[in-house]
Every structure is written in structure tokens, then in C-alpha cells.
Design a protein around this motif. Structure first.
Motif, PDB file in Angstrom:
ATOM      1  N   PHE A 122     -10.340 -30.597 -99.531  1.00  0.00           N
ATOM      2  CA  PHE A 122      -9.556 -30.276 -98.344  1.00  0.00           C
ATOM      3  C   PHE A 122      -8.315 -29.483 -98.731  1.00  0.00           C
ATOM      4  N   VAL A 123      -7.878 -28.652 -97.815  1.00  0.00           N
ATOM      5  CA  VAL A 123      -6.579 -27.995 -97.910  1.00  0.00           C
ATOM      6  C   VAL A 123      -5.852 -28.297 -96.612  1.00  0.00           C
ATOM      7  N   VAL A 124      -4.645 -28.822 -96.766  1.00  0.00           N
ATOM      8  CA  VAL A 124      -3.843 -29.210 -95.609  1.00  0.00           C
ATOM      9  C   VAL A 124      -2.458 -28.608 -95.784  1.00  0.00           C
ATOM     10  N   ARG A 125      -1.906 -28.103 -94.691  1.00  0.00           N
ATOM     11  CA  ARG A 125      -0.555 -27.556 -94.719  1.00  0.00           C
ATOM     12  C   ARG A 125       0.334 -28.383 -93.803  1.00  0.00           C
ATOM     13  N   TYR A 126       1.469 -28.785 -94.331  1.00  0.00           N
ATOM     14  CA  TYR A 126       2.460 -29.544 -93.577  1.00  0.00           C
ATOM     15  C   TYR A 126       3.773 -28.781 -93.591  1.00  0.00           C
ATOM     16  N   GLN A 127       4.568 -28.975 -92.573  1.00  0.00           N
ATOM     17  CA  GLN A 127       5.959 -28.540 -92.594  1.00  0.00           C
ATOM     18  C   GLN A 127       6.802 -29.766 -92.899  1.00  0.00           C
ATOM     19  N   ALA A 128       7.724 -29.630 -93.817  1.00  0.00           N
ATOM     20  CA  ALA A 128       8.582 -30.756 -94.191  1.00  0.00           C
ATOM     21  C   ALA A 128      10.037 -30.330 -94.105  1.00  0.00           C
ATOM     22  N   LEU A 129      10.873 -31.266 -93.718  1.00  0.00           N
ATOM     23  CA  LEU A 129      12.313 -31.053 -93.695  1.00  0.00           C
ATOM     24  C   LEU A 129      12.939 -32.200 -94.475  1.00  0.00           C
ATOM     25  N   LEU A 130      13.496 -31.870 -95.626  1.00  0.00           N
ATOM     26  CA  LEU A 130      14.112 -32.869 -96.492  1.00  0.00           C
ATOM     27  C   LEU A 130      15.626 -32.762 -96.397  1.00  0.00           C
ATOM     28  N   THR A 131      16.272 -33.906 -96.402  1.00  0.00           N
ATOM     29  CA  THR A 131      17.726 -33.966 -96.404  1.00  0.00           C
ATOM     30  C   THR A 131      18.168 -34.388 -97.799  1.00  0.00           C
ATOM     31  N   PHE A 132      19.105 -33.629 -98.354  1.00  0.00           N
ATOM     32  CA  PHE A 132      19.661 -33.922 -99.667  1.00  0.00           C
ATOM     33  C   PHE A 132      21.138 -34.245 -99.536  1.00  0.00           C
ATOM     34  N   VAL A 133      21.618 -35.125-100.401  1.00  0.00           N
ATOM     35  CA  VAL A 133      23.048 -35.403-100.509  1.00  0.00           C
ATOM     36  C   VAL A 133      23.441 -35.255-101.978  1.00  0.00           C
ATOM     37  N   LYS A 134      24.660 -34.809-102.178  1.00  0.00           N
ATOM     38  CA  LYS A 134      25.181 -34.666-103.536  1.00  0.00           C
ATOM     39  C   LYS A 134      26.163 -35.796-103.781  1.00  0.00           C
ATOM     40  N   ARG A 135      25.830 -36.637-104.745  1.00  0.00           N
ATOM     41  CA  ARG A 135      26.684 -37.762-105.105  1.00  0.00           C
ATOM     42  C   ARG A 135      26.810 -37.805-106.624  1.00  0.00           C
ATOM     43  N   ASP A 136      27.994 -38.050-107.093  1.00  0.00           N
ATOM     44  CA  ASP A 136      28.237 -38.077-108.538  1.00  0.00           C
ATOM     45  C   ASP A 136      27.705 -36.815-109.209  1.00  0.00           C
ATOM     46  N   ASN A 137      27.890 -35.691-108.525  1.00  0.00           N
ATOM     47  CA  ASN A 137      27.482 -34.378-109.008  1.00  0.00           C
ATOM     48  C   ASN A 137      25.960 -34.220-109.177  1.00  0.00           C
ATOM     49  N   GLN A 138      25.184 -35.054-108.525  1.00  0.00           N
ATOM     50  CA  GLN A 138      23.715 -34.995-108.596  1.00  0.00           C
ATOM     51  C   GLN A 138      23.145 -34.902-107.183  1.00  0.00           C
ATOM     52  N   TRP A 139      22.206 -33.981-106.967  1.00  0.00           N
ATOM     53  CA  TRP A 139      21.510 -33.886-105.691  1.00  0.00           C
ATOM     54  C   TRP A 139      20.380 -34.889-105.652  1.00  0.00           C
ATOM     55  N   ARG A 140      20.268 -35.613-104.548  1.00  0.00           N
ATOM     56  CA  ARG A 140      19.225 -36.610-104.346  1.00  0.00           C
ATOM     57  C   ARG A 140      18.616 -36.430-102.959  1.00  0.00           C
ATOM     58  N   ILE A 141      17.350 -36.801-102.831  1.00  0.00           N
ATOM     59  CA  ILE A 141      16.674 -36.778-101.534  1.00  0.00           C
ATOM     60  C   ILE A 141      17.168 -37.993-100.737  1.00  0.00           C
ATOM     61  N   ALA A 142      17.715 -37.732 -99.547  1.00  0.00           N
ATOM     62  CA  ALA A 142      18.220 -38.809 -98.697  1.00  0.00           C
ATOM     63  C   ALA A 142      17.289 -39.099 -97.533  1.00  0.00           C
ATOM     64  N   GLY A 143      16.406 -38.153 -97.227  1.00  0.00           N
ATOM     65  CA  GLY A 143      15.492 -38.377 -96.116  1.00  0.00           C
ATOM     66  C   GLY A 143      14.432 -37.315 -96.028  1.00  0.00           C
ATOM     67  N   CYS A 144      13.303 -37.741 -95.522  1.00  0.00           N
ATOM     68  CA  CYS A 144      12.213 -36.805 -95.219  1.00  0.00           C
ATOM     69  C   CYS A 144      11.241 -37.484 -94.295  1.00  0.00           C
TER      70      CYS A 144
END
Length: 144
Positions: A122-144
Motif C-alpha cells: 500500500f501507499v498512503v499519503r497523510y497531511q500532518a501538522l506537528l507542533t514543536f517547542v524549544k526548551r533548554d535550547n532543544q526542539w521537541r515535538i509537543a503535538g501532532c
């Protein structure tokens, strides 16, 4: 009448950091960094690599999975496990768009997923919107 170039030089020095060329290179670098974090995160799904998820997710992350379940970081990591032998897959991130707001950023991407499920492909295409936050000088995924 001859005019001094000094006001023009001062103006250029003040405006240059905000020019599209300067902003574009910074935005491109941040976009590429967030895409790399996201790619590592999705690459860890088939193998069930919990260490990658632990490293890339913010401690207060909120995730919505493909079944509509809302999970915090601990629950999502607890549910992560390697794919069974007859299932494989990969996700390629395409057409990333970055929207940055200081220490918060949104990354919109197309997830181009290839799956093999008990011999069917199978081939599937999704649209995703990820939220990132920068804490302690590091980017992390906060939501998706």
C-alpha cells in the motif's frame, strides 16, 4: 547637491538582519532541523525504538494517533512496539512548510507512507501538522 551615504549605510545595517534572504536561510535551517527530528521520530515506529521517542517528544506532548486516541508522551511510548514479521513500512516526509513563532513552530508535511501488510503493498499519503517547542535550547515535538 551632494548627499552623505551615512544614513543609507546605517539604514541597511539595521534592516539587513530582517531581510528575506536572511530570514529565508534561518527558516530553511530550522525547517531542515525539524524535518530531521520528525524523520527520526517516524523512522522509529517500525522498529519500536522508544529511545528516539523519549528524546524527540516534549515531556508534556499530546499525540493523536491514527485511531483518534489522544495520548500523552508516556502512554504513546508505552504503546510503541516493533512491527510483526509480516508487516513493514516507512514514511517519507514531503513538502515541508515551516511556520515559526519564537520558541514555538508548526511543521506541516505530507507523510508518504509505504506499507507491506501480509504480502499486500500500500501507499498512503497523510497531511500532518506537528507542533514543536524549544526548551533548554532543544526542539521537541509537543503535538501532532
Amino acid at each position: 547637491m551632494r548627499r552623505s551615504m551615512a544614513p543609507l549605510v546605517v539604514f541597511a545595517a539595521l534592516v539587513a538582519p530582517f531581510s528575506p534572504l536572511h530570514a529565508g536561510s534561518t527558516s530553511d535551517a530550522l525547517r531542515d532541523q525539524l524535518v530531521a527530528i520528525t524523520q527520526a521520530w517516524v523512522d522509529a515506529i517500525p522498529t519500536g525504538d522508544k529511545a528516539v521517542w523519549q528524546r524527540t517528544l516534549a515531556d508534556d506532548a499530546v499525540l493523536v494517533d491514527e485511531f483518534g486516541r489522544v495520548q500523552d508522551k508516556q502512554a504513546a511510548i508505552a504503546d510503541l512496539s516493533p512491527f510483526p514479521a509480516d508487516i513493514s513500512g516507512s514514511i517519507e516526509l514531503r513538502r515541508p512548510q515551516l511556520h515559526a513563532f519564537g520558541d514555538t513552530a508548526l511543521l506541516q508535511v505530507e507523510e508518504y507512507e509505504r506499507e507491506a501488510f501480509f504480502g499486500q503493498h500500500f501507499v498512503v499519503r497523510y497531511q500532518a501538522l506537528l507542533t514543536f517547542v524549544k526548551r533548554d535550547n532543544q526542539w521537541r515535538i509537543a503535538g501532532c
